[in-house]
Design a protein around this motif. Structure first.
Motif, PDB file in Angstrom:
ATOM      1  N   LYS A  70       8.422   4.673 -12.061  1.00 13.66           N
ATOM      2  CA  LYS A  70       7.873   4.222 -13.351  1.00 13.66           C
ATOM      3  C   LYS A  70       7.452   2.819 -13.279  1.00 13.66           C
ATOM      4  N   ILE A  71       8.151   1.784 -12.587  1.00 13.76           N
ATOM      5  CA  ILE A  71       7.843   0.440 -12.602  1.00 13.76           C
ATOM      6  C   ILE A  71       6.349   0.045 -11.901  1.00 13.76           C
ATOM      7  N   ILE A  72       6.190   0.857 -10.626  1.00 11.64           N
ATOM      8  CA  ILE A  72       5.001   0.815 -10.021  1.00 11.64           C
ATOM      9  C   ILE A  72       4.014   1.052 -10.747  1.00 11.64           C
ATOM     10  N   GLU A  73       4.068   2.239 -11.439  1.00 13.91           N
ATOM     11  CA  GLU A  73       3.153   3.050 -12.220  1.00 13.91           C
ATOM     12  C   GLU A  73       2.596   2.126 -13.324  1.00 13.91           C
ATOM     13  N   ALA A  74       3.557   1.355 -14.028  1.00 12.14           N
ATOM     14  CA  ALA A  74       3.144   0.652 -15.392  1.00 12.14           C
ATOM     15  C   ALA A  74       2.521  -0.789 -14.803  1.00 12.14           C
ATOM     16  N   PHE A  75       2.943  -1.064 -13.609  1.00 14.73           N
ATOM     17  CA  PHE A  75       2.585  -2.339 -12.859  1.00 14.73           C
ATOM     18  C   PHE A  75       1.067  -2.286 -12.668  1.00 14.73           C
ATOM     19  N   SER A  76       0.740  -1.170 -11.997  1.00 15.43           N
ATOM     20  CA  SER A  76      -0.615  -0.715 -11.714  1.00 15.43           C
ATOM     21  C   SER A  76      -1.489  -0.554 -12.906  1.00 15.43           C
ATOM     22  N   LYS A  77      -1.000  -0.014 -13.910  1.00 15.84           N
ATOM     23  CA  LYS A  77      -1.831   0.077 -15.199  1.00 15.84           C
ATOM     24  C   LYS A  77      -2.117  -1.017 -15.877  1.00 15.84           C
ATOM     25  N   SER A  78      -1.323  -2.097 -15.758  1.00 15.49           N
ATOM     26  CA  SER A  78      -1.296  -3.233 -16.475  1.00 15.49           C
ATOM     27  C   SER A  78      -2.589  -4.066 -16.029  1.00 15.49           C
ATOM     28  N   GLY A  79      -3.294  -3.855 -15.260  1.00 23.96           N
ATOM     29  CA  GLY A  79      -4.589  -4.405 -14.898  1.00 23.96           C
ATOM     30  C   GLY A  79      -4.515  -5.798 -14.199  1.00 23.96           C
ATOM     31  N   VAL A  80      -3.317  -5.915 -13.339  1.00 27.65           N
ATOM     32  CA  VAL A  80      -3.663  -6.992 -12.616  1.00 27.65           C
ATOM     33  C   VAL A  80      -4.379  -7.373 -11.512  1.00 27.65           C
ATOM     34  N   GLU A  81      -5.245  -8.448 -11.662  1.00 34.78           N
ATOM     35  CA  GLU A  81      -6.255  -8.401 -10.654  1.00 34.78           C
ATOM     36  C   GLU A  81      -5.957  -8.858  -9.326  1.00 34.78           C
ATOM     37  N   TYR A  82      -4.977  -9.448  -8.937  1.00 36.28           N
ATOM     38  CA  TYR A  82      -4.640 -10.033  -7.567  1.00 36.28           C
ATOM     39  C   TYR A  82      -3.213  -9.717  -7.289  1.00 36.28           C
ATOM     40  N   PRO A  83      -2.738  -8.229  -7.119  1.00 37.20           N
ATOM     41  CA  PRO A  83      -1.291  -7.905  -6.651  1.00 37.20           C
ATOM     42  C   PRO A  83      -1.092  -8.085  -5.278  1.00 37.20           C
ATOM     43  N   VAL A  84      -0.137  -8.867  -5.106  1.00 38.80           N
ATOM     44  CA  VAL A  84       0.399  -9.191  -3.811  1.00 38.80           C
ATOM     45  C   VAL A  84       1.744  -8.467  -3.620  1.00 38.80           C
ATOM     46  N   ALA A  85       1.865  -7.134  -3.279  1.00 41.81           N
ATOM     47  CA  ALA A  85       2.813  -6.498  -3.333  1.00 41.81           C
ATOM     48  C   ALA A  85       3.104  -5.110  -2.601  1.00 41.81           C
ATOM     49  N   PRO A  90      -8.372  -3.347  -0.898  1.00 41.61           N
ATOM     50  CA  PRO A  90      -9.595  -3.936  -1.807  1.00 41.61           C
ATOM     51  C   PRO A  90     -10.233  -2.709  -2.453  1.00 41.61           C
ATOM     52  N   LEU A  91     -10.644  -3.153  -3.719  1.00 39.12           N
ATOM     53  CA  LEU A  91     -11.285  -2.443  -4.852  1.00 39.12           C
ATOM     54  C   LEU A  91     -10.343  -1.479  -5.129  1.00 39.12           C
ATOM     55  N   ILE A  92      -9.426  -0.702  -4.597  1.00 37.89           N
ATOM     56  CA  ILE A  92      -8.560   0.229  -5.013  1.00 37.89           C
ATOM     57  C   ILE A  92      -7.340  -0.316  -5.790  1.00 37.89           C
ATOM     58  N   LYS A  93      -7.059  -1.724  -5.455  1.00 39.36           N
ATOM     59  CA  LYS A  93      -6.004  -2.509  -6.062  1.00 39.36           C
ATOM     60  C   LYS A  93      -4.649  -1.952  -5.586  1.00 39.36           C
ATOM     61  N   MET A  94      -4.244  -1.026  -6.018  1.00 41.33           N
ATOM     62  CA  MET A  94      -2.956  -0.463  -5.501  1.00 41.33           C
ATOM     63  C   MET A  94      -2.995   0.704  -5.147  1.00 41.33           C
ATOM     64  N   VAL A  95      -2.663   1.323  -3.716  1.00 40.85           N
ATOM     65  CA  VAL A  95      -2.539   2.574  -3.111  1.00 40.85           C
ATOM     66  C   VAL A  95      -1.156   2.950  -3.205  1.00 40.85           C
ATOM     67  N   GLN A  96      -0.802   4.275  -3.792  1.00 37.44           N
ATOM     68  CA  GLN A  96       0.724   4.473  -4.134  1.00 37.44           C
ATOM     69  C   GLN A  96       0.838   6.130  -3.870  1.00 37.44           C
ATOM     70  N   PHE A  97       1.962   6.283  -3.294  1.00 34.17           N
ATOM     71  CA  PHE A  97       2.391   7.721  -3.005  1.00 34.17           C
ATOM     72  C   PHE A  97       3.734   7.782  -2.998  1.00 34.17           C
ATOM     73  N   PRO A  98       4.539   8.917  -3.306  1.00 34.48           N
ATOM     74  CA  PRO A  98       5.839   9.118  -3.375  1.00 34.48           C
ATOM     75  C   PRO A  98       6.578   9.136  -2.000  1.00 34.48           C
ATOM     76  N   PHE A  99       7.738   8.755  -1.869  1.00 33.90           N
ATOM     77  CA  PHE A  99       8.608   8.801  -0.584  1.00 33.90           C
ATOM     78  C   PHE A  99       8.669  10.142   0.081  1.00 33.90           C
ATOM     79  N   SER A 100       8.563  10.870  -0.886  1.00 33.29           N
ATOM     80  CA  SER A 100       8.885  12.108  -0.395  1.00 33.29           C
ATOM     81  C   SER A 100       7.653  12.908   0.162  1.00 33.29           C
TER      82      SER A 100
END
Length: 799
Positions: free
Chosen positions: A217-232, A324-334
């Motif tokens: 939930k934290i990463i989903e919210a962080f991604s939705k917040s619209g940060v332009e330069y995420p280094v994470a 690049p362009l995608i900003k944050m790629v994410q998928f479940p540990f599962s």
């Protein structure tokens, strides 16, 4: 269709270099400091004004400048129309660091339930005693002040309350955060925290998650917040959860079960906690990055429903990495087990397919492990043992940070030596028909890494405790490399453009780590820069394998390696811009009426020799009582000194009585002269049943689960003093014990006291960080025997 000229090969090579460059320098926004920025927008220029005001001089807890910093922050918050309060109380950390912090608090009222507040967090104290604290953490304070001003300028009430908490005593033991979380009524209202920190003075700011549960939930919210330069990335998340943490936000998680995000930069680590942590040396680009994090998140988290406080079950985690362009790629540990299995099946399928098409030959496939593993192993050996050989030289042993002034040039040399070896070995193995065969080894090794560290088995991984599911994003370049392999099987002359596009994930994922790992974890792992470079080169073999001038490229890389190495060694000297750390302490033993000069320096400069002479003694005896320091650094040398007439460190027994089989002693330690710190010691075998210090009950810690149960050597506590308030200890212990208590009272004014006749420190030297330095250290002991208090004899002058 593959271009047929050397020109097209050169163009693709240049594009790869530009992509690597962009992978590094696209992590932060522009450093341009613009004037006349609209009031509702973040302004780096306005934030810099705060930093300049807060970093004029060291402002550690207990100093006069500390009070000035507090008053400045309060004034700024009040100018925004906020009601500002402070909170002050004694606090002691789990490892015995005690202080009386004074937190600064303000609150912006939201429309909805005040129990779901967003908290903005940083600290305003600098590290004792020479750090100006521009980055750590005036930058964090300035980020919050400027973001708060811009937010309020919009004149829009948020949905959730916004609490501003500028803590104190962070550098001493996270005391301010502990005081707020455990003692302030607002702590119950906090739903989520954004914390701004620094461990250097430049580079990108890294996002790190603090949670007791999962991160989804934290990463989903962080991604939705619209940060332009995420280094994470989730690898940092996995590593961070395995090692001891040390930020204010940790207290919120451990004591309050409150989730949050850290934003901290670590570049130019050699400035950390030194006098170099100044306004002038703070990277403006980095400060802009902090602002680019907070502004969109302040808008987002103050407006969303935080009722669930972004909490999920412990294993509800996602893999995440910026691209690049995608900003944050994410998928479940599962998904990891399935993705790793699918990648293996595809790899075997492609190998079989390539053999059938006669584009892969087993001989060359197996032979492909020779240049790839050879590059990995030789790069490791050269880099690792070269560093081992040079790190004991005087230039390096005087830098306690683990990252020297010429560190970036050494990283560059490590990377280019790996390129040199890789180009050379693949040049020897080159043949235009072997490219598909040679491409398999790097793919297999990267897949094997994913399998070993990220494939779940029971409660861990295949390697047991070395389970880093956050590294699962490495499966992305595995899949891209498999597509590149397929293209090379299908076509003898594939399109460079397509291959370069498919190489983007590998370049953007691996390149930043080449620099980040040695900076973050120290030069002892400099070899990682070489190994990662060789790994990235191997993954690019589907492209570089087509280059016919690999011998020339190897020679060019060697020239660059030599150039970086020569420049690194040319910079391996101390100067005003990269000063040598030196130390000097005057120890006033009031038990024996003797004095000593002491230093932590491994080798003595002429400035230190002015007091210790050319033949000082080893400080082994003095180190029996280990003064608290960040890296466990002890004194190296001591020499006799003239015993000066100084105000005494007074020990007064306030009460001493028997209660059953226990003995209760209350005593006070003080001095008429200003003290900044008191260290208390006793013998290892003495265990206390109860301890109260300045009215604060000491928690039970360590294996013994007793007060002061966790001890570094025989140290009980380090008390950082404000307003010269005395140390009052109430100790309960077995009446059969006869403890000896040893106290050291320190004042950070050695360099300002004329009676010691100390010449000014040379301009190419600075005060050594992380240790008790430039201090007058008064020692006094007391023995508690047979219910009688025996104080060591006073000096003849006192009698």
């Amino acid at each position: 269709m593959r271009p047929k000229s050397h020109f097209s090969s050169a163009i693709s090579f240049v594009i790869i270099l530009l992509l690597v460059f962009y992978a590094f320098y696209s992590q932060t926004p522009s450093s341009e400091v613009k004037e006349n920025v609209p009031a509702t927008e973040w302004s780096t220029a306005r934030a810099l004004e705060h930093i300049q005001a807060l970093s004029v001089e060291p402002h550690y807890l207990g100093s006069k400048a500390h009070d000035k910093a507090r008053d400045y922050i309060i004034k700024q918050l009040k100018s925004y129309g906020l009601n500002v309060t402070t909170q002050s109380a004694y606090d002691i950390s789990w490892n015995g660091n005690m202080s009386k912090p004074e937190n600064i608090l303000a609150r912006i009222k939201g429309r909805t339930d005040s129990k779901n507040a967003l908290l903005l967090l940083s600290h305003y104290d600098s590290d004792p005693h020479s750090s100006k604290g521009a980055s750590d953490a005036a930058s964090g304070v300035a980020t919050i002040l400027e973001a708060t001003r811009a937010f309020l300028a919009k004149n829009e009430q948020p949905e959730n309350d916004i609490i501003i908490c500028i803590t104190d005593g962070e550098e001493l033991g996270l005391n301010g955060a502990s005081t707020f979380v455990n003692k302030h009524e607002w702590a119950q209202d906090v739903a989520f925290v954004l914390n701004f920190e620094a461990r250097g003075s430049g580079g990108p700011s890294y996002m790190l998650v603090e949670t007791n549960g999962g991160n989804r939930k934290i990463i989903e919210a962080f991604s939705k917040s619209g940060v332009e330069y995420p280094v994470a990335n989730s690898l940092a998340y996995s590593i961070y959860k395995m090692i001891p943490n040390d930020t204010d936000l940790t207290i919120f998680r451990e004591d309050g079960d409150i989730n949050g995000l850290n934003f901290a930069f670590i570049g130019d680590h050699f400035d950390y906690h030194t006098q170099l942590d100044s306004y002038e040396r703070l990277d403006r680009n980095t400060l802009a990055h902090q602002g680019s994090y907070l502004m969109p998140q302040l808008d987002y988290f103050s407006s969303i429903d935080l009722t669930d406080r972004l909490k999920t079950e412990k294993d509800d985690d996602v893999v995440y990495v910026p691209l690049p362009l995608i900003k944050m790629v994410q998928f479940p540990f599962s998904w990891l087990s399935g993705l790793i299995i699918v990648a293996f099946v595809l790899m075997i399928t492609l190998i079989v397919y390539g053999i059938k098409r006669r584009r892969i030959q087993l001989t060359y496939l197996l032979g492909g492990f020779v240049p790839f593993l050879g590059a990995l192993i030789i790069s490791y050996l050269i880099t690792n043992y070269t560093w081992i050989g040079i790190k004991e030289s005087e230039f390096y042993i005087h830098q306690l940070h683990g990252f020297p002034y010429n560190g970036y040039w050494l990283i560059a040399a490590a990377a280019f030596i790996a390129l040199t070896i890789s180009f050379f070995l693949y040049h020897k193995y080159y043949h235009r028909d072997r490219i598909p065969s040679l491409s398999v080894a790097p793919i297999f090794i990267l897949w094997l890494i994913c399998l070993l560290v990220a494939f779940p088995v029971g409660d861990g991984g295949i390697l047991g405790s070395i389970f880093l599911p956050g590294a699962g994003f490495l499966i992305i370049p595995v899949f891209c490399s498999l597509i590149m392999l397929y293209i090379n099987i299908q076509q003898k002359r594939p399109s460079y453009i397509l291959l370069v596009l498919l190489s983007v994930p590998a370049i953007f994922i691996l390149s930043p780590f080449i620099k980040a790992f040695p900076v973050a974890l120290g030069m002892s792992i400099l070899f990682v820069a070489s190994v990662l470079t060789a790994l990235l080169f191997g993954l690019l073999v589907p492209i570089t394998g087509h280059y016919r001038k690999k011998g020339l490229l190897a020679f060019m890389s060697l020239i660059i390696t030599i150039g970086c190495g020569v420049y690194a060694f040319a910079k391996a000297e101390f100067s005003p811009s990269q000063p040598q750390s030196t130390s000097l302490v005057y120890i006033h033993n009031q038990d024996e009426n003797k004095a000593q000069w002491a230093t932590y320096d491994p080798t003595l400069t002429d400035w230190v020799k002015e007091k210790l002479g050319n033949n000082p003694q080893n400080a082994k005896e003095l180190n029996k009582n280990s003064i608290d320091s960040k890296y466990g650094t002890g004194f190296s040398y001591v020499a006799p000194a003239e015993y000066k007439k100084l105000a005494s460190l007074d020990i007064e027994i306030l009460s001493d009585r028997l209660v059953g089989e226990d003995r209760k002693v209350k005593l006070k330690v003080s001095s008429t002269e200003t003290l900044h710190r008191i260290e208390a010691f006793t013998t290892d075998e003495v265990l206390f049943k109860k301890a109260v210090v300045n009215g604060l009950q000491v928690p039970k810690t360590g294996k013994s689960e007793t007060p002061f149960g966790y001890r570094w050597g025989n140290r009980l506590l380090s008390y950082y003093i404000k307003d010269n308030e005395p140390l009052v200890m109430e100790l309960t212990f077995s009446a059969q014990d006869n403890p000896e208590l040893i106290f050291y009272g320190a004042s950070f004014d050695l360099m300002q006291r004329s009676e010691f006749e100390i010449t000014a420190r040379p301009i190419e030297q600075m005060s050594m960080p992380f240790v008790l330095n430039d201090a007058v250290l008064k020692k006094r002991s007391i023995k508690l025997v047979n219910q009688q208090t025996i104080v060591e004899e006073q000096t003849a002058d006192e009698k």
